[in-house]
Motif scaffolding. Structure first.
Motif, PDB file in Angstrom:
ATOM      1  N   ARG A 197     -12.557 -49.707 -18.439  1.00  0.00           N
ATOM      2  CA  ARG A 197     -11.921 -48.896 -18.787  1.00  0.00           C
ATOM      3  C   ARG A 197     -10.358 -48.977 -19.244  1.00  0.00           C
ATOM      4  O   ARG A 197      -9.875 -50.358 -18.713  1.00  0.00           O
ATOM      5  CB  ARG A 197     -11.933 -47.749 -17.330  1.00  0.00           C
ATOM      6  N   GLU A 198      -9.902 -48.135 -19.756  1.00  0.00           N
ATOM      7  CA  GLU A 198      -8.484 -48.378 -20.301  1.00  0.00           C
ATOM      8  C   GLU A 198      -7.513 -48.728 -19.269  1.00  0.00           C
ATOM      9  O   GLU A 198      -7.328 -48.209 -18.270  1.00  0.00           O
ATOM     10  CB  GLU A 198      -8.265 -47.230 -20.991  1.00  0.00           C
ATOM     11  N   ASP A 199      -6.833 -49.949 -19.537  1.00  0.00           N
ATOM     12  CA  ASP A 199      -5.867 -50.266 -18.456  1.00  0.00           C
ATOM     13  C   ASP A 199      -6.266 -50.238 -16.731  1.00  0.00           C
ATOM     14  O   ASP A 199      -5.405 -49.736 -16.012  1.00  0.00           O
ATOM     15  CB  ASP A 199      -4.568 -49.247 -18.536  1.00  0.00           C
ATOM     16  N   GLU A 200      -7.111 -51.147 -17.020  1.00  0.00           N
ATOM     17  CA  GLU A 200      -7.792 -51.290 -15.441  1.00  0.00           C
ATOM     18  C   GLU A 200      -6.880 -52.087 -14.475  1.00  0.00           C
ATOM     19  O   GLU A 200      -6.912 -51.566 -13.364  1.00  0.00           O
ATOM     20  CB  GLU A 200      -9.075 -52.191 -15.673  1.00  0.00           C
ATOM     21  N   GLY A 201      -5.851 -52.888 -15.052  1.00  0.00           N
ATOM     22  CA  GLY A 201      -4.907 -53.404 -14.134  1.00  0.00           C
ATOM     23  C   GLY A 201      -4.070 -52.688 -13.508  1.00  0.00           C
ATOM     24  O   GLY A 201      -3.470 -52.566 -12.539  1.00  0.00           O
ATOM     25  N   ALA A 202      -3.517 -51.384 -14.323  1.00  0.00           N
ATOM     26  CA  ALA A 202      -2.700 -50.421 -13.715  1.00  0.00           C
ATOM     27  C   ALA A 202      -3.569 -49.666 -12.847  1.00  0.00           C
ATOM     28  O   ALA A 202      -3.041 -49.350 -11.804  1.00  0.00           O
ATOM     29  CB  ALA A 202      -2.470 -49.406 -14.971  1.00  0.00           C
ATOM     30  N   TRP A 203      -4.639 -49.104 -12.874  1.00  0.00           N
ATOM     31  CA  TRP A 203      -5.552 -48.573 -11.878  1.00  0.00           C
ATOM     32  C   TRP A 203      -5.509 -49.480 -10.734  1.00  0.00           C
ATOM     33  O   TRP A 203      -5.459 -48.840  -9.480  1.00  0.00           O
ATOM     34  CB  TRP A 203      -7.005 -48.159 -12.400  1.00  0.00           C
ATOM     35  N   LEU A 204      -5.907 -50.761 -10.656  1.00  0.00           N
ATOM     36  CA  LEU A 204      -5.727 -51.495  -9.559  1.00  0.00           C
ATOM     37  C   LEU A 204      -4.420 -51.615  -8.819  1.00  0.00           C
ATOM     38  O   LEU A 204      -4.434 -51.486  -7.688  1.00  0.00           O
ATOM     39  CB  LEU A 204      -6.288 -53.019 -10.027  1.00  0.00           C
ATOM     40  N   GLN A 235       3.139 -58.251  -7.824  1.00  0.00           N
ATOM     41  CA  GLN A 235       4.202 -57.420  -7.363  1.00  0.00           C
ATOM     42  C   GLN A 235       4.476 -56.166  -8.248  1.00  0.00           C
ATOM     43  O   GLN A 235       4.350 -54.989  -7.809  1.00  0.00           O
ATOM     44  CB  GLN A 235       5.525 -58.034  -7.135  1.00  0.00           C
ATOM     45  N   SER A 236       4.462 -56.310  -9.414  1.00  0.00           N
ATOM     46  CA  SER A 236       4.787 -55.179 -10.464  1.00  0.00           C
ATOM     47  C   SER A 236       3.483 -54.806 -11.092  1.00  0.00           C
ATOM     48  O   SER A 236       2.524 -55.454 -11.138  1.00  0.00           O
ATOM     49  CB  SER A 236       5.666 -55.545 -11.249  1.00  0.00           C
ATOM     50  N   LEU A 237       3.523 -53.774 -11.814  1.00  0.00           N
ATOM     51  CA  LEU A 237       2.546 -53.049 -12.394  1.00  0.00           C
ATOM     52  C   LEU A 237       2.258 -54.144 -13.847  1.00  0.00           C
ATOM     53  O   LEU A 237       0.840 -54.292 -13.702  1.00  0.00           O
ATOM     54  CB  LEU A 237       2.946 -51.831 -13.181  1.00  0.00           C
ATOM     55  N   ASP A 238       3.073 -54.870 -14.137  1.00  0.00           N
ATOM     56  CA  ASP A 238       2.701 -55.685 -15.215  1.00  0.00           C
ATOM     57  C   ASP A 238       2.174 -56.885 -14.737  1.00  0.00           C
ATOM     58  O   ASP A 238       1.226 -57.509 -15.328  1.00  0.00           O
ATOM     59  CB  ASP A 238       4.305 -56.029 -16.107  1.00  0.00           C
ATOM     60  N   ASP A 239       2.482 -57.360 -13.471  1.00  0.00           N
ATOM     61  CA  ASP A 239       1.779 -58.703 -12.793  1.00  0.00           C
ATOM     62  C   ASP A 239       0.337 -58.160 -12.686  1.00  0.00           C
ATOM     63  O   ASP A 239      -0.539 -58.994 -12.945  1.00  0.00           O
ATOM     64  CB  ASP A 239       2.305 -58.802 -11.348  1.00  0.00           C
TER      65      ASP A 239
END
Length: 244
Positions: free
Chosen positions: A31-38, A216-220
Motif C-alpha cells: 500500500r502507498e507509503d507503508e513506512g509512514a503507516w508503520l 526515530q523519525s517518519l523519514d527513518d
C-alpha cells in the motif's frame, strides 16, 4: 522458504535471527507509503508462539502520541483508512500466516497472539482513538470470530485501567477472558507461550529485532521500509512489486 534460501545481504534485511521481519511484503499487496503507516501505527507481524500461532506486536503506547498526526495523514475518510486499510489488512496478513503455519506444522492453526505494549501511553487519549479502538473490536467480533488465542497488554498504566472498565463492556465475555493486563514484570508469562528466539530482547526473548528501536523519525521509517521492500522483490510468492 527460509533465510537460508536467500543471499546474505537480502537475508539480513528481511530476517532477524531467522525470523521474518515483514511477512506482509510477501503475503499481501503493497500500500502507498507503508513506512509512514508503520511509523504511526507501530504494529508488525513478527514471530510465532509455541503452537505456531502468528504474533501481532504493537507499541500502542508510543502510537497513542501519534494518533492525531496519523488521522490528519490519512486524509479523506480517515476512519476507513485506519480501520480497513490498517486493522483489517493486518487481520488478513495474520490469516495468511495462519495458513502458512498450518501447512508447515501439518495441523490447523486458526488463531493469533496479540501483544500490545502500553508503555508511554498518553495520559490524555484522543477520543477519536478510543472510538477507532471500539471499531477494531467490533470488526474482530463480527468478521474474525475466534481468531484471537490470547492478548497481552504490557506495561499497563493506571490510565488504561480506567479505559479498560469502559471498553470491557463492548467485548464478548469469552474474548475478554483471553485478554491479560500485565504490568512491567511480564517476561515470564510471555515466555510460557513464546519461545525466546521468537520474542524481541526487550520483551524477555533473545531475538535482536529492532525495527522499533533505531528509526526515530517518519523519514527513518520510510527508509527502513523501502530498504526491506526492495530486498523483498526477489522473494518467492511475492504479491507485487514496488514502482521504480
Amino acid at each position: 522458504f527460509s533465510c537460508k534460501d536467500l543471499d546474505q545481504d537480502t537475508a539480513s534485511k528481511l530476517f532477524c535471527d531467522g525470523v521474518e521481519r515483514f511477512p506482509h511484503l510477501r503475503l499481501v499487496d503493497s500500500r502507498e507509503d507503508e513506512g509512514a503507516w508503520l511509523f504511526f501505527g507501530m504494529a508488525v507481524a513478527f514471530g510465532v508462539d509455541k503452537q505456531g500461532r502468528p504474533i501481532h506486536l504493537q507499541k500502542a503506547g508510543v502510537a497513542s502520541h501519534r494518533f492525531a498526526e496519523m488521522y490528519s495523514f490519512a486524509g479523506q475518510n480517515p476512519c476507513h483508512k485506519i480501520i480497513n486499510d490498517g486493522y483489517v489488512r493486518m487481520q488478513e496478513i495474520q490469516a495468511a500466516r495462519m495458513q502458512e503455519s498450518s501447512e508447515r506444522l501439518g495441523k490447523r492453526v486458526t488463531q493469533q497472539v496479540v501483544i500490545m505494549d502500553l508503555k508511554g501511553l498518553s495520559f490524555w487519549p484522543d477520543p477519536r482513538a478510543i472510538a477507532v479502538f471500539k471499531d477494531f473490536l467490533m470488526v474482530s467480533q463480527k468478521y474474525y470470530p475466534e481468531t484471537l488465542a490470547i492478548q497481552f497488554f504490557l506495561n499497563t498504566p493506571p490510565i488504561f485501567m480506567a479505559i479498560w472498565r469502559l471498553i470491557k463492556d463492548w467485548i464478548d465475555p469469552v474474548t475478554a477472558n483471553k485478554m491479560h493486563l500485565l504490568g512491567s514484570e511480564f517476561q515470564s508469562e510471555l515466555l510460557e507461550y513464546i519461545h525466546p528466539d521468537q520474542l524481541p530482547i526487550e520483551y524477555g526473548g533473545t531475538n535482536s529485532f529492532d525495527v522499533f528501536a533505531w528509526p526515530q523519525s517518519l523519514d527513518d521509517y520510510r527508509r527502513c521500509y523501502q530498504t526491506c521492500a526492495r530486498a523483498a522483490e526477489q522473494l518467492p510468492g511475492r504479491k507485487s512489486s514496488l514502482p521504480r
